[in-house]
Design an enzyme around this catalytic site. Structure first.
Site, PDB file in Angstrom:
ATOM      1  N   ASP A 131     -30.290 -15.332   7.519  1.00 47.05           N
ATOM      2  CA  ASP A 131     -30.235 -13.977   6.981  1.00 47.05           C
ATOM      3  C   ASP A 131     -29.647 -13.989   5.577  1.00 47.05           C
ATOM      4  OD1 ASP A 131     -31.164 -12.953   9.280  1.00 47.05           O
ATOM      5  OD2 ASP A 131     -29.223 -12.262  10.036  1.00 47.05           O
ATOM      6  N   LYS A 138     -35.037  -9.039   5.010  1.00 52.61           N
ATOM      7  CA  LYS A 138     -36.105  -8.044   4.862  1.00 52.61           C
ATOM      8  C   LYS A 138     -36.716  -8.173   3.458  1.00 52.61           C
ATOM      9  CE  LYS A 138     -36.392  -3.017   5.372  1.00 52.61           C
ATOM     10  NZ  LYS A 138     -36.786  -2.769   3.973  1.00 52.61           N
ATOM     11  N   ALA A 197     -17.344  -9.989  11.790  1.00 52.97           N
ATOM     12  CA  ALA A 197     -16.708  -9.383  10.611  1.00 52.97           C
ATOM     13  C   ALA A 197     -15.418  -8.645  10.967  1.00 52.97           C
ATOM     14  CB  ALA A 197     -17.687  -8.435   9.929  1.00 52.97           C
ATOM     15  N   MET A 201      -7.765  -9.483  30.055  1.00 55.97           N
ATOM     16  CA  MET A 201      -6.610  -9.505  30.957  1.00 55.97           C
ATOM     17  C   MET A 201      -6.810  -8.629  32.188  1.00 55.97           C
ATOM     18  SD  MET A 201      -3.555  -9.370  28.126  1.00 55.97           S
ATOM     19  CE  MET A 201      -4.032  -7.926  27.209  1.00 55.97           C
TER      20      MET A 201
HETATM   21  N1  SAH Z   1     -23.395 -10.059  13.060  1.00 56.95           N
HETATM   22  C1  SAH Z   1     -22.505  -9.620  12.007  1.00 56.95           C
HETATM   23  C2  SAH Z   1     -22.672  -8.170  11.636  1.00 56.95           C
HETATM   24  C3  SAH Z   1     -24.009  -7.856  11.053  1.00 56.95           C
HETATM   25  S1  SAH Z   1     -24.147  -6.163  10.545  1.00 56.95           S
HETATM   26  C4  SAH Z   1     -21.056  -9.914  12.458  1.00 56.95           C
HETATM   27  O1  SAH Z   1     -20.811 -10.218  13.607  1.00 56.95           O
HETATM   28  O2  SAH Z   1     -20.176  -9.817  11.613  1.00 56.95           O
HETATM   29  C5  SAH Z   1     -23.706  -6.292   8.859  1.00 56.95           C
HETATM   30  C6  SAH Z   1     -22.372  -5.623   8.572  1.00 56.95           C
HETATM   31  O3  SAH Z   1     -21.302  -6.486   8.951  1.00 56.95           O
HETATM   32  C7  SAH Z   1     -22.154  -5.353   7.121  1.00 56.95           C
HETATM   33  O4  SAH Z   1     -22.764  -4.159   6.721  1.00 56.95           O
HETATM   34  C8  SAH Z   1     -20.643  -5.235   7.056  1.00 56.95           C
HETATM   35  O5  SAH Z   1     -20.232  -3.987   7.524  1.00 56.95           O
HETATM   36  C9  SAH Z   1     -20.218  -6.250   8.054  1.00 56.95           C
HETATM   37  N2  SAH Z   1     -19.858  -7.552   7.435  1.00 56.95           N
HETATM   38  C10 SAH Z   1     -20.469  -8.730   7.609  1.00 56.95           C
HETATM   39  N3  SAH Z   1     -19.843  -9.712   6.903  1.00 56.95           N
HETATM   40  C11 SAH Z   1     -18.811  -9.126   6.305  1.00 56.95           C
HETATM   41  C12 SAH Z   1     -17.783  -9.580   5.441  1.00 56.95           C
HETATM   42  N4  SAH Z   1     -17.702 -10.869   5.072  1.00 56.95           N
HETATM   43  N5  SAH Z   1     -16.881  -8.685   4.993  1.00 56.95           N
HETATM   44  C13 SAH Z   1     -16.935  -7.396   5.355  1.00 56.95           C
HETATM   45  N6  SAH Z   1     -17.881  -6.907   6.158  1.00 56.95           N
HETATM   46  C14 SAH Z   1     -18.801  -7.740   6.622  1.00 56.95           C
END
Ligand code: SAH
Length: 475
Positions: free
Chosen positions: A248, A270, A333, A380
């Site tokens: 991605d 995309k 994240a 837990m």
């Molecule tokens: N699968 C990913 C989330 C994908 S959706 C996960 O588990 O983190 C994409 C969103 O994740 C972004 O719009 C943002 O809100 C968040 N995100 C992903 N990487 C990030 C980062 N390094 N810092 C802050 N937000 C992040």
């Protein structure tokens, strides 16, 4: 070569350790793990050494060192804090032509203990000959990350089957090919997911000439939030096994730089003008195509692949096409941002609930306020399971809501119990589910019945019916 590397069989053989402090204790532990019979001589002993002596695991003599203590020993370790005494031990050992390791003293040692990567029965030993133990240790750390634990199980399997392999393949060239296949084929992944019996069957079939054609697979890997240090070791290994990487846009260049150089990399973000559904269809088609050709495909996603990553849909597509897969979680994240912003997401006094939510709405998912549309994960919970489920039902959650209780997640003996909010507490008792376990409540739990790929799945009851969810998930 300055030192000759040698692996010695210490099982049942006597090793004398002089000294019984913490340094000696570490050596004793190592010697015991190699099956040595350990005699210890020291004027005083650390409580841990004392405990070993009391349990009969080592023979402890409290007193001064005498050369007669060397009687019957194959190897000597001098681990006292007294340099003079250590020298005396080394000299007495040399007089009897016994190898002696003086801990942290290469000069006085006739034998040195290397830094070790233990993948029994495989052992990797690194020595700098005392020149720079720190460098040897750092190298060991690097090798630790490269050599996966399942390699040990593979070597053990090869040892058990050695005679059968010889008998089935008398020619060396054919045996070499078989060992290559053991490393590169489906046996190692089977061992990695704890399926020892299946791994053995695969090998037996291969020896009988019933070897299945190489099968492709997809590793759905979480790349973490971006800092390559937050990629998991398992994720790093996947990047090094990949023939094809579908990534991605969120995956950082630093993480991609860790991948095998000759892997085909395809950015599957995309493209302009393409709608989300078309992108997703294109990704499914690419995974199915490449894995169908027998390739190892890494589908690399930012954060965790099953948190807002449409990873669930990708797994359903793979299952529909009969393609094998594994999932490597990543640091999502929410966890990374909490940690890196210094914000504890739970806190005894301030917050006991953590919800992962999205600002976007997806047409197929239930409405905000519908209690069934949220996934709830409880830590837990084993001891308090029935109270928790009753409370949720009182709050209006349908007792037919699917639940999964995951015991020993990702570890050997993982078990996943599928039931409903109304029945899971009783089922957990019936199956003697123990801590550590985590309860997942919500419609998504039902998907685990279809998508499970690791450990044992317990589904004592028929799944509760919900055609709408499966339609939405598969669409
Ligand atoms: N699968 C990913 C989330 C994908 S959706 C996960 O588990 O983190 C994409 C969103 O994740 C972004 O719009 C943002 O809100 C968040 N995100 C992903 N990487 C990030 C980062 N390094 N810092 C802050 N937000 C992040």
């Amino acid at each position: 070569m300055e030192h000759f590397p040698l692996f010695v069989d210490l099982r049942g053989r006597t090793v004398l350790v002089v000294g019984a402090g913490l340094v000696a204790e570490r050596k004793i532990a190592l010697l015991r793990s190699a099956g040595a019979r350990v005699n210890v001589v020291a004027k005083a002993a650390h409580p841990r050494v004392l405990a070993r002596a009391l349990s009969g695991e080592v023979a402890l003599h409290l007193g001064g060192f005498e050369p007669s203590r060397l009687d019957g020993a194959w190897l000597v370790v001098a681990a006292t804090g007294d340099a003079l005494l250590n020298s005396q031990v080394a000299e007495a050992a040399a007089a009897r032509h016994l190898w002696c390791n003086v801990v942290d003293d290469a000069e006085r040692s006739s034998a040195q203990v290397p830094a070790i990567v233990d993948r029994a029965p495989l052992t990797i030993a690194i020595s700098s000959g005392g020149a720079a133990p720190v460098i040897a240790r750092r190298l060991r750390e690097r090798i630790e990350t490269l050599v996966e634990p399942a390699i040990g199980a593979l070597a053990a399997l090869a040892r058990r089957k050695r005679a059968a392999i010889r008998a089935a393949l008398p020619h060396l060239a054919a045996r070499r090919r078989l060992y290559d296949w053991l490393l590169d084929g489906p046996v190692l992944p089977a061992l990695r997911s704890g399926q020892e019996e299946h791994a053995e069957t695969l090998l037996d079939d291969a020896l009988l000439g019933r070897q299945a054609p190489p099968r492709g697979k997809v590793l759905l890997v979480g790349a973490g939030p971006g800092d390559p240090g937050l990629l998991t070791l398992r994720g790093l290994r996947a990047l090094n096994e990949a023939d094809v990487i579908l990534h991605d846009r969120l995956v950082s260049d630093e993480v991609l730089a860790l991948a095998r150089r000759d892997a085909l990399r395809i950015g599957v973000g995309k493209t302009p003008g393409e709608d989300h559904e078309a992108t997703q269809r294109r990704i499914h088609a690419l995974m199915v195509h490449h894995a169908g050709q027998g390739r190892t495909v890494v589908r690399l996603k930012g954060g965790d692949p099953l948190v807002y990553g449409r990873g669930g849909e990708e797994l359903l597509a793979l299952r529909a096409h009969g393609i094998a897969y594994e999932v490597v979680p990543g640091i999502t994240a929410a966890l990374a941002c909490g940690a890196y912003a210094g914000i504890p997401l739970t806190h005894r006094a301030l917050a006991d609930t953590l919800t992962l939510a999205t600002a976007q709405r997806h047409a197929g998912a239930g409405h905000d306020d519908a209690p069934g549309s949220a996934t709830r994960v409880y830590y837990m919970g084993v001891e308090r399971l029935s109270g928790l489920c009753q409370r949720l039902a009182q709050q209006g959650l349908d007792p037919a809501t699917p639940c999964a209780l995951v015991e020993n997640g990702s570890r050997a003996h993982q078990r996943t119990l599928h039931a409903t909010l109304g029945s899971i507490a009783g089922q957990a008792r019936a199956h003697a589910i123990q801590s550590p376990a985590l309860l997942i409540v919500g419609e998504v739990a039902r998907l685990g019945r279809q998508l499970a790929w690791f450990g044992e799945t317990l589904s004592p009851e028929a799944p509760p019916a919900s055609a709408a969810l499966l339609q939405a998930a598969a669409a």
